[in-house]
Motif scaffolding. Structure first.
Motif, mmCIF file in Angstrom:
data_model
loop_
_atom_site.group_PDB
_atom_site.id
_atom_site.type_symbol
_atom_site.label_atom_id
_atom_site.label_comp_id
_atom_site.label_asym_id
_atom_site.label_seq_id
_atom_site.Cartn_x
_atom_site.Cartn_y
_atom_site.Cartn_z
ATOM 1 N N GLY A 20 -18.825 6.368 3.919
ATOM 2 C CA GLY A 20 -18.320 5.975 5.232
ATOM 3 C C GLY A 20 -18.212 4.462 5.371
ATOM 4 N N MET A 21 -19.215 3.737 4.876
ATOM 5 C CA MET A 21 -19.185 2.278 4.961
ATOM 6 C C MET A 21 -18.040 1.709 4.127
ATOM 7 N N LEU A 22 -17.841 2.270 2.937
ATOM 8 C CA LEU A 22 -16.748 1.804 2.090
ATOM 9 C C LEU A 22 -15.392 2.106 2.711
ATOM 10 N N ALA A 23 -15.247 3.327 3.245
ATOM 11 C CA ALA A 23 -13.951 3.765 3.760
ATOM 12 C C ALA A 23 -13.576 3.085 5.064
ATOM 13 N N PHE A 24 -14.573 2.842 5.934
ATOM 14 C CA PHE A 24 -14.260 2.357 7.277
ATOM 15 C C PHE A 24 -14.692 0.906 7.540
ATOM 16 N N SER A 25 -15.359 0.275 6.582
ATOM 17 C CA SER A 25 -15.785 -1.113 6.784
ATOM 18 C C SER A 25 -15.342 -2.024 5.642
ATOM 19 N N VAL A 26 -15.812 -1.727 4.426
ATOM 20 C CA VAL A 26 -15.575 -2.638 3.304
ATOM 21 C C VAL A 26 -14.098 -2.667 2.910
ATOM 22 N N LEU A 27 -13.502 -1.497 2.706
ATOM 23 C CA LEU A 27 -12.096 -1.456 2.297
ATOM 24 C C LEU A 27 -11.148 -2.017 3.358
ATOM 25 N N PRO A 28 -11.293 -1.654 4.661
ATOM 26 C CA PRO A 28 -10.427 -2.281 5.669
ATOM 27 C C PRO A 28 -10.606 -3.788 5.748
ATOM 28 N N LEU A 29 -11.850 -4.265 5.580
ATOM 29 C CA LEU A 29 -12.079 -5.706 5.605
ATOM 30 C C LEU A 29 -11.383 -6.381 4.425
ATOM 31 N N GLY A 30 -11.469 -5.770 3.249
ATOM 32 C CA GLY A 30 -10.785 -6.319 2.085
ATOM 33 C C GLY A 30 -9.277 -6.298 2.248
ATOM 34 N N PHE A 31 -8.750 -5.224 2.806
ATOM 35 C CA PHE A 31 -7.301 -5.131 3.041
ATOM 36 C C PHE A 31 -6.855 -6.195 4.038
ATOM 37 N N ALA A 32 -7.642 -6.397 5.113
ATOM 38 C CA ALA A 32 -7.300 -7.405 6.111
ATOM 39 C C ALA A 32 -7.328 -8.801 5.501
ATOM 40 N N PHE A 33 -8.312 -9.053 4.649
ATOM 41 C CA PHE A 33 -8.404 -10.367 4.008
ATOM 42 C C PHE A 33 -7.167 -10.621 3.141
ATOM 43 N N GLY A 34 -6.755 -9.604 2.370
ATOM 44 C CA GLY A 34 -5.556 -9.754 1.549
ATOM 45 C C GLY A 34 -4.300 -9.908 2.389
ATOM 46 N N LEU A 35 -4.228 -9.167 3.483
ATOM 47 C CA LEU A 35 -3.055 -9.214 4.340
ATOM 48 C C LEU A 35 -2.913 -10.569 5.032
ATOM 49 N N SER A 36 -4.031 -11.275 5.218
ATOM 50 C CA SER A 36 -3.972 -12.573 5.891
ATOM 51 C C SER A 36 -3.212 -13.612 5.070
ATOM 52 N N PHE A 37 -2.962 -13.330 3.798
ATOM 53 C CA PHE A 37 -2.199 -14.242 2.941
ATOM 54 C C PHE A 37 -0.753 -13.780 2.763
ATOM 55 N N MET A 38 -0.324 -12.808 3.589
ATOM 56 C CA MET A 38 1.002 -12.228 3.411
ATOM 57 C C MET A 38 1.808 -12.274 4.695
ATOM 58 N N ARG A 39 3.118 -12.115 4.540
ATOM 59 C CA ARG A 39 4.022 -11.935 5.671
ATOM 60 C C ARG A 39 4.405 -10.457 5.712
ATOM 61 N N TRP A 40 4.125 -9.805 6.844
ATOM 62 C CA TRP A 40 4.398 -8.369 6.943
ATOM 63 C C TRP A 40 4.532 -7.989 8.404
ATOM 64 N N ASP A 41 5.551 -7.218 8.728
ATOM 65 C CA ASP A 41 5.764 -6.785 10.110
ATOM 66 C C ASP A 41 5.365 -5.333 10.330
ATOM 67 N N GLY A 42 4.673 -4.751 9.363
ATOM 68 C CA GLY A 42 4.245 -3.359 9.492
ATOM 69 C C GLY A 42 5.154 -2.394 8.777
ATOM 70 N N PHE A 43 6.319 -2.864 8.339
ATOM 71 C CA PHE A 43 7.270 -2.023 7.624
ATOM 72 C C PHE A 43 7.752 -2.775 6.388
ATOM 73 N N GLY A 44 8.197 -2.035 5.411
ATOM 74 C CA GLY A 44 8.764 -2.659 4.227
ATOM 75 C C GLY A 44 7.713 -3.303 3.342
ATOM 76 N N GLU A 45 8.177 -4.203 2.477
ATOM 77 C CA GLU A 45 7.292 -4.834 1.498
ATOM 78 C C GLU A 45 6.563 -6.035 2.105
ATOM 79 N N ARG A 46 5.391 -6.276 1.555
ATOM 80 C CA ARG A 46 4.604 -7.438 1.968
ATOM 81 C C ARG A 46 4.924 -8.613 1.036
ATOM 82 N N GLU A 47 5.024 -9.807 1.621
ATOM 83 C CA GLU A 47 5.354 -11.017 0.860
ATOM 84 C C GLU A 47 4.170 -11.972 0.867
ATOM 85 N N PHE A 48 3.704 -12.365 -0.299
ATOM 86 C CA PHE A 48 2.587 -13.300 -0.405
ATOM 87 C C PHE A 48 3.063 -14.713 -0.051
ATOM 88 N N ILE A 49 2.366 -15.354 0.922
ATOM 89 C CA ILE A 49 2.765 -16.700 1.350
ATOM 90 C C ILE A 49 1.576 -17.670 1.327
#
Length: 293
Positions: A20-49
């Protein structure tokens, strides 16, 4: 049962919590950290910026406004909320029927934040609000609490202090009941006053509880959102625009998930820094009855 089997049974029983901790805390936190370096509007491909989202946030006037408002709100809520909860707990600790009073003070905590916000919108209404009506009875012309830029954050802070009073009070009350009466009996024999007993017995032995309440208060104050969203929509003129409201507006108002997660990471870092500072400073003032840490 040998040690190997005991070990695997231990892993088996903690597996649901770990998953539960991995699925609902650690993994979402890691995904959010990675997403903070990208341009993404919720659809399509993510672009690293790279760091563009972070640089953009610190150049964004709305982010700076939200940061300042959140800091101001925290300064208003944390010390007053802790002190008031401690005073109420000290008062209830010496009265009969403390269970009834404890339930009475805790009732707002279990009430929906939206319901609380709507009720306080009516109470703080500048024209027909109950608070201004009561002030008018004693000849005071009440202000427009939620439409005055100088009063809106203190008004929301007052609501938050009232709303969180029950939780902090119950925690302090539990801490007070855990202090042995023998300390006070010895102090009575020595002729100590009530103030001396609080200073030399109650507060030092209650310091671990105070430390816990302080940490939770800091975390909660920096995450304020419901009150501002329901009562003011961040207004008037961004006067109650908070960090979490800024994160929400970017993600769900503008579909700018990269900048939104960058703001969330900044908020996470701020809370982490303040928590680490509190842990570091706590060594100087937090005392444990058994002398341990």
């Amino acid at each position: 049962m040998n040690d190997s089997k005991r070990k695997w049974w231990g892993y088996f029983f903690i597996a649901p919590q770990l998953i539960g901790m991995l699925a609902f805390s650690v993994l979402p936190l890691g995904f959010a950290f990675g997403l903070s370096f990208m341009r993404w509007d919720g659809f399509g491909e993510r672009e690293f910026i790279g760091l563009a989202n972070y640089i953009g946030q610190f150049r964004d006037d709305n982010f700076i406004t939200a940061l300042v408002n959140t800091a101001y709100y925290s300064i208003l809520v944390i010390p007053v909320g802790i002190a008031l909860a401690l005073l109420v707990a000290l008062a209830l600790n010496k009265v009969k029927g403390k269970t009834v009073y404890r339930v009475f003070f805790f009732m707002p905590v279990v009430t929906s934040s939206v319901s609380i916000g709507v009720i306080w919108m009516w109470l703080l209404n500048g024209d027909i609000g109950l608070i201004n009506q009561l002030l008018a009875m004693v000849g005071i012309d009440g202000p427009n609490w939620l439409t005055d830029r100088n009063l809106v954050l203190p008004s929301i802070a007052g609501l938050s202090i009232w709303w969180g009073l029950g939780t902090n009070m119950v925690i302090f009350l539990a801490g007070l009941q855990g202090i042995s009466r023998s300390y006070y009996e010895a102090a009575d024999i020595d002729g100590a006053t009530a103030i001396q007993k609080f200073r030399h017995i109650t507060f030092p032995l209650l310091s671990p509880t105070t430390f816990f309440v302080a940490i939770m208060s800091v975390i909660g104050s920096f995450q304020v959102f419901d009150q501002a969203y329901v009562m003011t929509q961040g207004g008037p003129g961004k006067a109650s625009y908070t960090l979490v409201y800024h994160i929400y507006e970017q993600a769900f108002g503008r579909s700018a998930f990269g900048p939104s997660t960058a703001s969330a990471m900044v908020l996470f870092t701020i809370i982490l820094i303040f928590t680490l500072i509190q842990f570091s400073v706590s060594r100087r003032w937090v005392h444990y009855e058994d002398g341990g840490r």
